[in-house]
Enzyme design. Sequence first.
Site, mmCIF file in Angstrom:
data_model
loop_
_atom_site.group_PDB
_atom_site.id
_atom_site.type_symbol
_atom_site.label_atom_id
_atom_site.label_comp_id
_atom_site.label_asym_id
_atom_site.label_seq_id
_atom_site.Cartn_x
_atom_site.Cartn_y
_atom_site.Cartn_z
ATOM 1 N N LYS A 20 2.896 0.119 2.215
ATOM 2 C CA LYS A 20 1.984 1.062 1.562
ATOM 3 C C LYS A 20 2.507 2.488 1.670
ATOM 4 O O LYS A 20 2.508 3.240 0.687
ATOM 5 C CB LYS A 20 0.587 0.969 2.196
ATOM 6 C CG LYS A 20 -0.153 -0.315 1.893
ATOM 7 C CD LYS A 20 -1.481 -0.352 2.648
ATOM 8 C CE LYS A 20 -2.217 -1.663 2.449
ATOM 9 N NZ LYS A 20 -3.495 -1.711 3.205
ATOM 10 N N SER B 4 -1.754 2.251 6.357
ATOM 11 C CA SER B 4 -2.458 1.497 7.391
ATOM 12 C C SER B 4 -2.927 0.169 6.820
ATOM 13 O O SER B 4 -3.198 0.062 5.622
ATOM 14 C CB SER B 4 -3.650 2.303 7.912
ATOM 15 O OG SER B 4 -4.289 1.618 8.971
ATOM 16 N N ASP B 5 -3.020 -0.826 7.689
ATOM 17 C CA ASP B 5 -3.550 -2.122 7.274
ATOM 18 C C ASP B 5 -4.229 -2.771 8.479
ATOM 19 O O ASP B 5 -3.813 -2.551 9.620
ATOM 20 C CB ASP B 5 -2.446 -3.031 6.740
ATOM 21 C CG ASP B 5 -3.017 -4.203 5.964
ATOM 22 O OD1 ASP B 5 -3.414 -3.994 4.800
ATOM 23 O OD2 ASP B 5 -3.103 -5.309 6.524
ATOM 24 N N THR B 6 -5.275 -3.546 8.198
ATOM 25 C CA THR B 6 -6.031 -4.221 9.247
ATOM 26 C C THR B 6 -6.168 -5.694 8.906
ATOM 27 O O THR B 6 -6.475 -6.042 7.764
ATOM 28 C CB THR B 6 -7.442 -3.600 9.390
ATOM 29 O OG1 THR B 6 -7.308 -2.209 9.703
ATOM 30 C CG2 THR B 6 -8.236 -4.293 10.489
#
EC number: 3.6.1.9
Length: 195
Positions: A59, A75-77
Site C-alpha cells: 500500500k 497499514s494493514d490489519t
Amino acid sequence: MYQSNGLLAPVILASASPRRKELLGYILDDFDVCSADIDESPKENEKPECLVERLAESKAKVIAKQNQDHIVLGSDTIVVVNNIILGKPIGLEHFTSMMGLLSANTHEVLTAISLVYQGECKNCVVLTRVAMAELSESETLRYWKTGEPKDKAGGYAIQGIGGQFVKYIEGSHSSVIGLPLHETKVLLAEYEMPC
C-alpha cells in the site's frame, strides 16, 4: 525544508480507513489521505506476519510511486484464530462461521505499518491477543444487523458495538482498531527534522 509536524517531508496515509485517519490524527496535525488499491489475496503458504507486512508495504509503495517527496504510511490489519486468517465477512453465513471461531476463544490481531520515503522502507508488525466472550446465536445475529461487522477484519470492531464481546486484550488497543500509535510514532520519529 519541511516544517509541519517537525518531519522532513509531508505525510500521506495510504488508507481509506476512517479509523486509521482518526488514530493518525492523534500523532500528526497535518497529513493527506490517499487510498491504495492492491490485491490483498494471501500467497500460498504465506504466514500471517508475512502477509500483513507485505500488504502494508505494498500500500505504501503504490502511493509513494506518485509521491516521492512525501513520507507514505501504509497499514494493514488481519485477525488470526487457530492459524486461520479471518478477513472481512462476505455475508451472514460467513460472519456466523467467523464468530463461531472467535466465541469463547483467544485470537491474534496483527497490524503492520510501513513507512516509505525516497526509496527507503521501514516496517513494523504489532501482535495483540484478544480474548472473546462466548457469543450466542442471537447475539451474533443482533450484532450482524447493526451493520458494524461488514467492513471489519475478523468481523468486529473493538472500538464500537463489538467491544462488548471482548473480555481482555494483551497488547496494543489502537493496533486492534487499525494503527498502533506508539509504534507509528516511533517510526515517524526517524524522519524528524534535526534540531
